[in-house]
Design a protein around this motif. Structure first.
Motif, PDB file in Angstrom:
ATOM      1  N   ASN A  58      38.971  19.259 -13.194  1.00 21.50           N
ATOM      2  CA  ASN A  58      39.324  18.058 -11.565  1.00 21.50           C
ATOM      3  C   ASN A  58      39.117  19.882 -10.932  1.00 21.50           C
ATOM      4  O   ASN A  58      38.637  20.794 -10.942  1.00 21.50           O
ATOM      5  CB  ASN A  58      41.092  18.739 -11.953  1.00 21.50           C
ATOM      6  CG  ASN A  58      41.052  17.892 -12.254  1.00 21.50           C
ATOM      7  OD1 ASN A  58      40.460  16.440 -12.813  1.00 21.50           O
ATOM      8  ND2 ASN A  58      42.291  17.854 -13.187  1.00 21.50           N
ATOM      9  N   VAL A  59      38.479  19.735  -9.384  1.00 20.95           N
ATOM     10  CA  VAL A  59      38.713  20.449  -8.547  1.00 20.95           C
ATOM     11  C   VAL A  59      39.791  20.064  -7.701  1.00 20.95           C
ATOM     12  O   VAL A  59      39.940  19.295  -7.113  1.00 20.95           O
ATOM     13  CB  VAL A  59      37.176  19.524  -6.894  1.00 20.95           C
ATOM     14  CG1 VAL A  59      37.210  20.710  -6.186  1.00 20.95           C
ATOM     15  CG2 VAL A  59      35.591  19.838  -8.139  1.00 20.95           C
ATOM     16  N   LEU A  60      39.710  21.139  -7.103  1.00 16.33           N
ATOM     17  CA  LEU A  60      41.417  22.142  -6.700  1.00 16.33           C
ATOM     18  C   LEU A  60      40.847  22.650  -5.691  1.00 16.33           C
ATOM     19  O   LEU A  60      40.147  23.527  -5.341  1.00 16.33           O
ATOM     20  CB  LEU A  60      42.390  22.269  -7.454  1.00 16.33           C
ATOM     21  CG  LEU A  60      42.209  21.875  -8.632  1.00 16.33           C
ATOM     22  CD1 LEU A  60      43.612  22.586  -9.628  1.00 16.33           C
ATOM     23  CD2 LEU A  60      43.229  19.960  -8.910  1.00 16.33           C
ATOM     24  N   ALA A 130      42.088  17.318  -4.056  1.00 12.09           N
ATOM     25  CA  ALA A 130      42.303  17.050  -5.242  1.00 12.09           C
ATOM     26  C   ALA A 130      41.115  16.013  -5.907  1.00 12.09           C
ATOM     27  O   ALA A 130      40.965  14.715  -5.366  1.00 12.09           O
ATOM     28  CB  ALA A 130      43.578  17.525  -6.077  1.00 12.09           C
ATOM     29  N   PHE A 131      40.320  16.873  -6.028  1.00 15.61           N
ATOM     30  CA  PHE A 131      39.175  15.085  -6.715  1.00 15.61           C
ATOM     31  C   PHE A 131      39.387  15.278  -8.494  1.00 15.61           C
ATOM     32  O   PHE A 131      38.723  16.577  -9.312  1.00 15.61           O
ATOM     33  CB  PHE A 131      37.723  15.606  -6.535  1.00 15.61           C
ATOM     34  CG  PHE A 131      37.480  15.811  -4.810  1.00 15.61           C
ATOM     35  CD1 PHE A 131      37.837  14.615  -4.027  1.00 15.61           C
ATOM     36  CD2 PHE A 131      37.001  17.080  -4.863  1.00 15.61           C
ATOM     37  CE1 PHE A 131      38.107  14.794  -2.605  1.00 15.61           C
ATOM     38  CE2 PHE A 131      37.109  17.185  -2.985  1.00 15.61           C
ATOM     39  CZ  PHE A 131      37.396  16.169  -2.144  1.00 15.61           C
ATOM     40  N   GLY A 132      39.604  14.485  -9.186  1.00 12.26           N
ATOM     41  CA  GLY A 132      40.216  14.190 -10.467  1.00 12.26           C
ATOM     42  C   GLY A 132      38.710  13.497 -11.836  1.00 12.26           C
ATOM     43  O   GLY A 132      37.655  12.847 -11.168  1.00 12.26           O
ATOM     44  N   VAL A 133      38.649  13.579 -13.003  1.00 10.81           N
ATOM     45  CA  VAL A 133      37.846  13.415 -13.609  1.00 10.81           C
ATOM     46  C   VAL A 133      38.772  11.754 -14.553  1.00 10.81           C
ATOM     47  O   VAL A 133      40.361  11.754 -14.431  1.00 10.81           O
ATOM     48  CB  VAL A 133      36.848  14.433 -14.670  1.00 10.81           C
ATOM     49  CG1 VAL A 133      36.722  15.177 -13.774  1.00 10.81           C
ATOM     50  CG2 VAL A 133      38.472  14.788 -15.127  1.00 10.81           C
ATOM     51  N   ASP A 134      38.105  10.708 -14.658  1.00  8.73           N
ATOM     52  CA  ASP A 134      38.403  10.113 -16.371  1.00  8.73           C
ATOM     53  C   ASP A 134      39.673   9.033 -15.196  1.00  8.73           C
ATOM     54  O   ASP A 134      40.130   8.202 -16.020  1.00  8.73           O
ATOM     55  CB  ASP A 134      39.069  10.871 -17.119  1.00  8.73           C
ATOM     56  CG  ASP A 134      39.032  10.496 -18.541  1.00  8.73           C
ATOM     57  OD1 ASP A 134      37.919  10.278 -19.240  1.00  8.73           O
ATOM     58  OD2 ASP A 134      40.466  10.104 -19.170  1.00  8.73           O
ATOM     59  N   GLU A 135      39.338   9.260 -14.077  1.00  9.95           N
ATOM     60  CA  GLU A 135      40.334   7.533 -14.180  1.00  9.95           C
ATOM     61  C   GLU A 135      40.156   6.545 -13.867  1.00  9.95           C
ATOM     62  O   GLU A 135      40.766   6.162 -14.590  1.00  9.95           O
ATOM     63  CB  GLU A 135      40.758   7.554 -11.899  1.00  9.95           C
ATOM     64  CG  GLU A 135      41.414   6.770 -11.628  1.00  9.95           C
ATOM     65  CD  GLU A 135      41.367   5.412 -11.250  1.00  9.95           C
ATOM     66  OE1 GLU A 135      42.444   4.890 -11.385  1.00  9.95           O
ATOM     67  OE2 GLU A 135      39.517   5.111 -11.485  1.00  9.95           O
ATOM     68  N   GLU A 136      38.646   6.267 -14.690  1.00 14.59           N
ATOM     69  CA  GLU A 136      38.051   4.378 -14.452  1.00 14.59           C
ATOM     70  C   GLU A 136      38.521   4.383 -16.568  1.00 14.59           C
ATOM     71  O   GLU A 136      37.738   3.411 -17.055  1.00 14.59           O
ATOM     72  CB  GLU A 136      37.123   4.460 -15.037  1.00 14.59           C
ATOM     73  CG  GLU A 136      36.789   4.977 -12.800  1.00 14.59           C
ATOM     74  CD  GLU A 136      36.742   3.842 -12.470  1.00 14.59           C
ATOM     75  OE1 GLU A 136      37.614   2.635 -12.896  1.00 14.59           O
ATOM     76  OE2 GLU A 136      36.708   3.536 -11.231  1.00 14.59           O
ATOM     77  N   GLN A 137      38.516   5.920 -17.128  1.00 13.80           N
ATOM     78  CA  GLN A 137      39.046   6.020 -18.493  1.00 13.80           C
ATOM     79  C   GLN A 137      41.072   5.565 -18.781  1.00 13.80           C
ATOM     80  O   GLN A 137      41.585   5.024 -18.551  1.00 13.80           O
ATOM     81  CB  GLN A 137      38.461   6.675 -19.263  1.00 13.80           C
ATOM     82  CG  GLN A 137      36.954   7.525 -19.363  1.00 13.80           C
ATOM     83  CD  GLN A 137      36.369   5.608 -19.638  1.00 13.80           C
ATOM     84  OE1 GLN A 137      36.288   5.198 -21.218  1.00 13.80           O
ATOM     85  NE2 GLN A 137      35.656   4.563 -18.580  1.00 13.80           N
ATOM     86  N   ILE A 138      41.399   6.535 -19.246  1.00 11.58           N
ATOM     87  CA  ILE A 138      42.544   7.142 -19.604  1.00 11.58           C
ATOM     88  C   ILE A 138      43.281   8.071 -18.879  1.00 11.58           C
ATOM     89  O   ILE A 138      44.517   8.640 -19.128  1.00 11.58           O
ATOM     90  CB  ILE A 138      42.786   7.263 -21.292  1.00 11.58           C
ATOM     91  CG1 ILE A 138      41.805   8.527 -21.603  1.00 11.58           C
ATOM     92  CG2 ILE A 138      42.294   6.171 -21.773  1.00 11.58           C
ATOM     93  CD1 ILE A 138      42.476   9.051 -23.008  1.00 11.58           C
ATOM     94  N   SER A 139      42.607   8.477 -17.280  1.00  6.40           N
ATOM     95  CA  SER A 139      43.342   9.541 -16.561  1.00  6.40           C
ATOM     96  C   SER A 139      44.059  10.713 -17.177  1.00  6.40           C
ATOM     97  O   SER A 139      45.092  11.576 -16.912  1.00  6.40           O
ATOM     98  CB  SER A 139      44.444   9.087 -16.293  1.00  6.40           C
ATOM     99  OG  SER A 139      44.041   8.238 -15.555  1.00  6.40           O
ATOM    100  N   LYS A 140      42.624  11.330 -17.842  1.00  3.98           N
ATOM    101  CA  LYS A 140      42.801  12.920 -18.756  1.00  3.98           C
ATOM    102  C   LYS A 140      43.023  13.784 -17.894  1.00  3.98           C
ATOM    103  O   LYS A 140      43.960  14.605 -17.144  1.00  3.98           O
ATOM    104  CB  LYS A 140      41.852  13.234 -19.237  1.00  3.98           C
ATOM    105  CG  LYS A 140      41.920  12.363 -20.624  1.00  3.98           C
ATOM    106  CD  LYS A 140      40.365  12.939 -21.201  1.00  3.98           C
ATOM    107  CE  LYS A 140      40.911  12.169 -22.811  1.00  3.98           C
ATOM    108  NZ  LYS A 140      39.491  12.585 -23.612  1.00  3.98           N
TER     109      LYS A 140
END
Length: 381
Positions: A58-60, A130-140
């Motif tokens: 994630n980018v914070l 914040a820019f997050g990863v995995d939203e299109e999967q299981i929101s890790k």
């Protein structure tokens, strides 16, 4: 209506094109994350890369002091399907419309965020991005973010996500403020039968036939209704059952998707399927599908929330009125709203075809959204 265009159209297209060029289909978000971290750092934000798992971060970013307002976007996009007229990872522009994978869901929203905070010097508030990863999967990514404590000082969150909504029949050019989303849990059902020779099926119990009876009666389950969100939904996603030889199949497995609304809970919607199976004499195990992250519960942000009212006033000033909606499916902001109790408003650029070919977004709408966010932030100064 006032259009928030101030001559930055080419700059917006350039930034959007750069983001689209990153093939950030999960789990490949590392390069776009490094790009965004540097961009936020160059704008004077204190930044960090929050590890989610190997090569996924994630980018914070944050700037200022005081109560925090969060601007959030996810970096991952879905796989490319068939039917694209142009290279989905190379921005194609026709007039005001930009095409490319992720322009609507949700790299256009990320551009809006970056344009909103460029050169900003906050007073009286802290701005968190914040820019997050995995939203299109299981929101890790959002799960790690929620557990880390980094969001604990956030008083309000804005997410420029694409919106599939209920209770909205207005002008699609009007920025829709989404103030809640339904919850979701996929449910695994295993129906047990009894093996026997297929030439004498009466000596066994066919698990596939039992599953068919159960699935055929799912429509009998009473779905709760919420005055804001409407009803939940139920949908069979997969069915698998077979015999390896000339044998009555003794097990059949299905996955049933269940979107639900308050006052329903995850436990209640699982119990509903258990009760249905019992009532029709089906021997079944019923449980939530196992996964690494918590399932996303529903949330609702009140229209009376002070931050919502401030945002609504700005929208009404420029568009003449405000429309509210509620998301039909889940997104990372469910974790912020339901698990942390952060009031969340979703308002993003105009676009279409998320998760489909020829995904598009309005460039002027991306700029308008960024200018709206900027006005909202500066209203606290």
């Amino acid at each position: 209506m006032c259009l928030f265009i101030d001559g930055r159209m080419e700059e917006t297209k350039k930034l959007l094109g750069e983001l689209v060029s990153f093939k950030s289909v999960a789990p490949n978000e590392k390069e776009i994350g490094e790009y965004l971290e540097k961009a936020m750092r160059d704008m004077g934000f204190k930044t960090s890369m929050q590890k989610v798992e190997e090569n996924r971060y994630n980018v914070l970013a944050e700037k200022g002091e005081g109560d925090a307002i969060l601007l959030y976007g996810h970096m991952d996009v879905v796989e490319v399907d068939e039917g694209w007229k142009h290279d989905p990872f190379s921005l194609f522009v026709e007039g005001d419309i930009a095409y490319g994978r992720g322009v609507h869901d949700m790299k256009g929203g990320i551009v809006s965020i970056m344009e909103a905070v460029k050169g900003i010097e906050p007073r009286n508030i802290k701005i968190k991005v914040a820019f997050g990863v995995d939203e299109e999967q299981i929101s890790k990514g959002s799960n790690v973010m929620v557990n880390s404590g980094w969001l604990n000082d956030v008083k309000f969150a804005i997410v420029p996500e694409s919106n599939a909504t209920r209770k909205y029949d207005g002008n699609p050019g009007l920025p829709l403020i989404v103030l809640g989303r339904r919850g979701r849990v996929p449910i695994e059902v295993k129906v047990h039968g009894k093996a026997a020779h297929a030439a004498t099926p009466e000596l066994g119990r066919n698990a596939i036939e039992g599953m068919s009876k159960l699935l055929a009666r799912l429509s009998e389950i009473k779905l709760a209704e919420n005055d804001k969100m409407g009803k939940g939904s139920i949908c069979t996603l997969s069915v698998e059952g077979k015999a390896e030889s000339l044998t009555v199949p003794d097990i059949c497995t299905a996955v049933i998707d269940r979107h639900y609304v308050p006052p329903e809970t995850k436990e209640q919607v699982v119990e509903q399927i258990k009760e249905l199976a019992t009532s029709i004499g089906i021997d079944a195990e019923v449980m939530p599908v196992k996964r690494e992250t918590p399932f996303l519960n529903p949330y609702i942000t009140p229209e009376s929330n002070e931050y919502v009212k401030r945002l609504s006033e700005l929208v009404a000033k420029d568009y003449g009125r405000v429309e509210y909606g509620y998301g039909l499916s889940v997104a990372d902001e469910n974790a912020f709203g339901a698990r942390l109790g952060i009031p969340v408003a979703v308002i993003g650029p105009k676009g279409g075809n998320p998760h489909a070919s020829n995904e598009w977004a309005s460039i002027s709408s991306i700029e308008e959204t960024g200018r709206l966010f900027r006005s909202f932030l500066e209203s606290f100064f």
